[in-house]
Write a protein that holds these residues in place. Structure first.
Motif, PDB file in Angstrom:
ATOM      1  N   LEU A  99     -16.672  41.881 -13.007  1.00  0.00           N
ATOM      2  CA  LEU A  99     -16.781  43.142 -12.400  1.00  0.00           C
ATOM      3  C   LEU A  99     -16.687  42.895 -10.817  1.00  0.00           C
ATOM      4  CD1 LEU A  99     -19.775  44.828 -14.235  1.00  0.00           C
ATOM      5  CD2 LEU A  99     -17.638  45.251 -14.697  1.00  0.00           C
ATOM      6  N   LEU A 100     -17.245  41.979 -10.301  1.00  0.00           N
ATOM      7  CA  LEU A 100     -17.052  41.853  -8.845  1.00  0.00           C
ATOM      8  C   LEU A 100     -15.535  41.512  -8.444  1.00  0.00           C
ATOM      9  CD1 LEU A 100     -20.412  39.565  -8.446  1.00  0.00           C
ATOM     10  CD2 LEU A 100     -19.952  41.852  -7.065  1.00  0.00           C
ATOM     11  N   TRP A 101     -14.804  40.856  -9.234  1.00  0.00           N
ATOM     12  CA  TRP A 101     -13.246  40.821  -8.938  1.00  0.00           C
ATOM     13  C   TRP A 101     -12.575  42.077  -9.004  1.00  0.00           C
ATOM     14  CZ3 TRP A 101     -10.278  37.397  -6.763  1.00  0.00           C
ATOM     15  CH2 TRP A 101      -8.851  37.738  -6.913  1.00  0.00           C
ATOM     16  N   CYS A 102     -13.149  42.858 -10.066  1.00  0.00           N
ATOM     17  CA  CYS A 102     -12.359  44.184 -10.036  1.00  0.00           C
ATOM     18  C   CYS A 102     -12.657  45.055  -8.971  1.00  0.00           C
ATOM     19  CB  CYS A 102     -12.891  45.009 -11.351  1.00  0.00           C
ATOM     20  SG  CYS A 102     -12.290  44.452 -13.011  1.00  0.00           S
ATOM     21  N   ALA A 103     -14.157  44.951  -8.385  1.00  0.00           N
ATOM     22  CA  ALA A 103     -14.274  45.776  -7.055  1.00  0.00           C
ATOM     23  C   ALA A 103     -13.724  45.280  -5.937  1.00  0.00           C
ATOM     24  CB  ALA A 103     -15.989  45.598  -6.883  1.00  0.00           C
ATOM     25  N   ARG A 118      -7.590  64.600  -5.392  1.00  0.00           N
ATOM     26  CA  ARG A 118      -8.426  63.445  -5.887  1.00  0.00           C
ATOM     27  C   ARG A 118      -9.733  63.752  -4.862  1.00  0.00           C
ATOM     28  NH1 ARG A 118      -7.011  58.486  -7.845  1.00  0.00           N
ATOM     29  NH2 ARG A 118      -4.714  59.117  -7.659  1.00  0.00           N
ATOM     30  N   HIS A 119     -10.825  63.289  -5.608  1.00  0.00           N
ATOM     31  CA  HIS A 119     -12.062  63.535  -4.895  1.00  0.00           C
ATOM     32  C   HIS A 119     -12.054  62.427  -3.367  1.00  0.00           C
ATOM     33  CE1 HIS A 119     -16.187  63.524  -3.556  1.00  0.00           C
ATOM     34  NE2 HIS A 119     -16.420  64.347  -4.527  1.00  0.00           N
ATOM     35  N   PRO A 120     -12.151  62.667  -2.366  1.00  0.00           N
ATOM     36  CA  PRO A 120     -12.051  61.805  -1.390  1.00  0.00           C
ATOM     37  C   PRO A 120     -12.910  60.592  -1.271  1.00  0.00           C
ATOM     38  CG  PRO A 120     -13.029  63.894  -0.380  1.00  0.00           C
ATOM     39  CD  PRO A 120     -12.447  64.130  -1.831  1.00  0.00           C
ATOM     40  N   GLU A 121     -13.925  60.670  -1.917  1.00  0.00           N
ATOM     41  CA  GLU A 121     -15.072  59.680  -2.073  1.00  0.00           C
ATOM     42  C   GLU A 121     -14.934  58.871  -3.421  1.00  0.00           C
ATOM     43  OE1 GLU A 121     -18.854  60.814   0.534  1.00  0.00           O
ATOM     44  OE2 GLU A 121     -18.236  62.318  -0.787  1.00  0.00           O
ATOM     45  N   GLY A 122     -13.999  59.209  -4.211  1.00  0.00           N
ATOM     46  CA  GLY A 122     -13.848  58.723  -5.573  1.00  0.00           C
ATOM     47  C   GLY A 122     -14.042  57.104  -5.600  1.00  0.00           C
ATOM     48  N   TYR A 123     -13.222  56.445  -4.650  1.00  0.00           N
ATOM     49  CA  TYR A 123     -13.207  55.072  -4.603  1.00  0.00           C
ATOM     50  C   TYR A 123     -14.389  54.294  -4.504  1.00  0.00           C
ATOM     51  CZ  TYR A 123      -8.135  55.138  -6.044  1.00  0.00           C
ATOM     52  OH  TYR A 123      -7.178  55.315  -6.715  1.00  0.00           O
ATOM     53  N   TRP A 124     -15.344  55.060  -3.513  1.00  0.00           N
ATOM     54  CA  TRP A 124     -16.506  54.749  -3.198  1.00  0.00           C
ATOM     55  C   TRP A 124     -17.633  54.607  -4.456  1.00  0.00           C
ATOM     56  CZ3 TRP A 124     -20.207  52.281  -0.371  1.00  0.00           C
ATOM     57  CH2 TRP A 124     -21.646  52.956  -0.615  1.00  0.00           C
ATOM     58  N   TYR A 125     -17.433  55.844  -4.995  1.00  0.00           N
ATOM     59  CA  TYR A 125     -18.270  55.597  -6.377  1.00  0.00           C
ATOM     60  C   TYR A 125     -17.881  54.644  -7.314  1.00  0.00           C
ATOM     61  CZ  TYR A 125     -19.954  60.164  -4.622  1.00  0.00           C
ATOM     62  OH  TYR A 125     -20.508  61.071  -3.737  1.00  0.00           O
ATOM     63  N   LYS A 126     -16.414  54.507  -7.479  1.00  0.00           N
ATOM     64  CA  LYS A 126     -16.126  53.418  -8.465  1.00  0.00           C
ATOM     65  C   LYS A 126     -16.405  52.127  -7.985  1.00  0.00           C
ATOM     66  CE  LYS A 126     -11.904  56.078  -9.727  1.00  0.00           C
ATOM     67  NZ  LYS A 126     -10.390  56.436  -9.586  1.00  0.00           N
ATOM     68  N   PHE A 158     -18.471  39.830   0.340  1.00  0.00           N
ATOM     69  CA  PHE A 158     -19.725  40.005  -0.676  1.00  0.00           C
ATOM     70  C   PHE A 158     -19.203  39.821  -2.220  1.00  0.00           C
ATOM     71  CE2 PHE A 158     -20.838  42.717  -3.903  1.00  0.00           C
ATOM     72  CZ  PHE A 158     -22.297  42.874  -4.197  1.00  0.00           C
ATOM     73  N   CYS A 159     -18.009  40.335  -2.663  1.00  0.00           N
ATOM     74  CA  CYS A 159     -17.631  40.197  -3.962  1.00  0.00           C
ATOM     75  C   CYS A 159     -17.197  38.838  -4.275  1.00  0.00           C
ATOM     76  CB  CYS A 159     -16.305  41.103  -4.211  1.00  0.00           C
ATOM     77  SG  CYS A 159     -16.487  42.843  -3.837  1.00  0.00           S
ATOM     78  N   LEU A 160     -16.856  37.877  -3.344  1.00  0.00           N
ATOM     79  CA  LEU A 160     -16.533  36.620  -3.631  1.00  0.00           C
ATOM     80  C   LEU A 160     -17.700  35.519  -3.674  1.00  0.00           C
ATOM     81  CD1 LEU A 160     -13.378  36.122  -1.386  1.00  0.00           C
ATOM     82  CD2 LEU A 160     -13.545  36.169  -3.701  1.00  0.00           C
ATOM     83  N   LEU A 161     -18.703  35.989  -2.663  1.00  0.00           N
ATOM     84  CA  LEU A 161     -19.841  35.186  -2.615  1.00  0.00           C
ATOM     85  C   LEU A 161     -21.009  35.375  -3.843  1.00  0.00           C
ATOM     86  CD1 LEU A 161     -20.892  35.735   1.285  1.00  0.00           C
ATOM     87  CD2 LEU A 161     -19.816  33.646   0.123  1.00  0.00           C
TER      88      LEU A 161
END
Length: 439
Positions: free
Chosen positions: A217-221, A45-53, A118-121
């Motif tokens: 999308l923000l909720w998913c993030a 698994r790419h170590p930065e995969g979740y950053w990009y997602k 941030f996602c909530l705001l």
């Protein structure tokens, strides 16, 4: 097929060719000769995969709103031009006022926690934006300004500290390539979001739909950040490590010539970029030769494809470090200055379009270049605070210019002023690079 459609598909083909030629983490690991490096396998698994997602989701939420915010206010909510301008200015002022506090909070309480906030705001901002009640619309802009400050400072801070803390260079990663890939993800997201938002409006018959999708999308993030990101800190971390590491002084960092020059260049370039966003449409209309409506969707997509192509070229070229990043930044500022000088004078429709594409190419290289420079020059323990403070003059710059411009017909004067400020920023970076060693 029209001229702009053909141009877009041509740029898209260029991006495809460049994408195939991209350096990868696996390729970097193959070059390592030390036995301590473990070769990557297909299942790694790419170590930065979740950053990009996460970055794709939050930027997608931001890009979805852009094309229809003004139209939602004017056409569906029926607000006056003056009130709409006040709402936009409120967002930038909110970002300027909150910037310092956002950075300080992130460094002390944790960048992951602030990114989740941030996602909530920003989701709340989306909800308030679709409600045609003036006080709630202003509240939405205030929350949007605070959210933008977090998006363009705290997320980067978390990523750079996470990169260093986990020693990702030992896993074949490279901070320069990370920033370039992030810029590519941003451009791809912008293209997809533009098409998606237009499709949503056509299907639902309302300009509120993209804002509601943004909230989803923000909720998913938020879920991805909560489940997969590891918390990191600034001042709190440095003080808990003991006396062996002295915490960095914020104001001493901000007074360094390299940071002052980088902050000034960021204000001038990003300020010009925001003004470009406001003025490119009336500029294209003013030089339009044919009758009928311009295909703004394809024009915008061409801009994003130009930015993506430039980021892809950056990713390939900078693997060999042919030039210092500070010198590359000087080249970006000079090229952007050339674009605005030409845009401020007489021009044809075709020339205007390609000058805008060239400026967007500068944007595509600017983000990974300045991201890398800030990552190298700013200490981890005050990173979010410094990044946030550097955005304060940017917000003031944009609000001041929008106020002085008065209306969209003054684009030539605005572009001329941008060229002068970019010239000054080029000089500042050049002088700082002579006085202090810059990467």
């Amino acid at each position: 097929m029209g001229y702009y459609e053909s141009s877009f598909y041509g740029l898209l083909a260029l991006c495809t060719c460049l994408l195939v030629s991209q350096p990868t983490r696996r390729g970097q690991l193959k070059k390592q000769t030390d036995d301590s490096y473990k070769p990557a396998t297909r299942d790694d698994r790419h170590p930065e995969g979740y950053w990009y997602k996460v970055y794709a989701l939050v930027m997608g939420a931001d890009w979805l709103q852009g094309p229809y915010l003004y139209s939602l206010y004017r056409d569906e909510h029926g607000l006056s031009e003056r009130l709409v301008s006040t709402l936009f200015a409120t967002g930038f002022l909110s970002g300027a006022i909150s910037a310092y506090f956002v950075g300080a909070l992130a460094d002390k309480q944790g960048r992951k926690a602030v990114c989740m906030t941030f996602c909530l705001l920003y989701a709340m901002s989306c909800v308030f934006t679709v409600v045609p009640v003036v006080p709630l619309l202003f509240l939405g802009r205030i929350l949007g300004g605070i959210s933008t400050s977090i998006l363009f400072s705290v997320f980067d801070s978390w990523m750079v500290t996470n990169f260093r803390k986990n020693k990702l260079v030992e896993h074949g990663c490279d901070l320069s390539r990370t920033y370039a890939t992030t810029s590519i993800v941003n451009s791809l997201t912008a293209i997809v979001s533009g098409v998606t938002s237009e499709w949503l409006v056509n299907v639902t018959g309302t300009k509120k739909a993209p804002f509601l999708l943004s909230a989803a999308l923000l909720w998913c993030a938020l879920q991805l950040i909560w489940a997969h990101w590891v918390e990191n800190y600034g001042e709190k971390a440095s003080t808990s490590e003991g006396a062996s590491k002295k915490p960095s002084n914020l104001w001493a960092t901000l007074k360094r010539p390299s940071i002052l020059a980088l902050g000034f260049a960021s204000t001038m370039f990003e300020g010009s970029m925001y003004l470009f966003v406001f003025f490119w449409t009336p500029t294209m209309k003013s030089v339009q030769k044919s009758a009928g409506e311009l295909p703004y969707g394809f024009i915008f997509a061409s801009f994003m494809a130009s930015s993506m192509a430039a980021a892809l070229i950056f990713n390939i070229a900078m693997q060999r470090r042919p030039v210092k990043y500070s010198r590359l930044l000087i080249g970006i500022l000079l090229t952007a200055n050339f674009c605005f000088v030409k845009l401020a004078g007489p021009k044809t429709e075709d020339a205007t379009f390609w000058l805008f594409c060239l400026f967007e190419a500068c944007v595509g290289i600017y983000w990974p270049c300045t991201g890398y420079l800030k990552g190298r020059l700013v200490e981890d323990d005050v990173r979010a605070k410094v990044y946030s403070i550097l955005r304060i003059p940017l917000n003031i710059f944009v609000v001041s210019f929008l106020f002085l411009a008065g209306d969209s017909k003054q684009f030539a004067k605005v572009f001329g002023a941008c060229s002068m400020f970019l010239t000054a920023s080029f000089g500042a970076v050049w002088a700082a690079s002579m006085k202090e060693s810059m990467p």
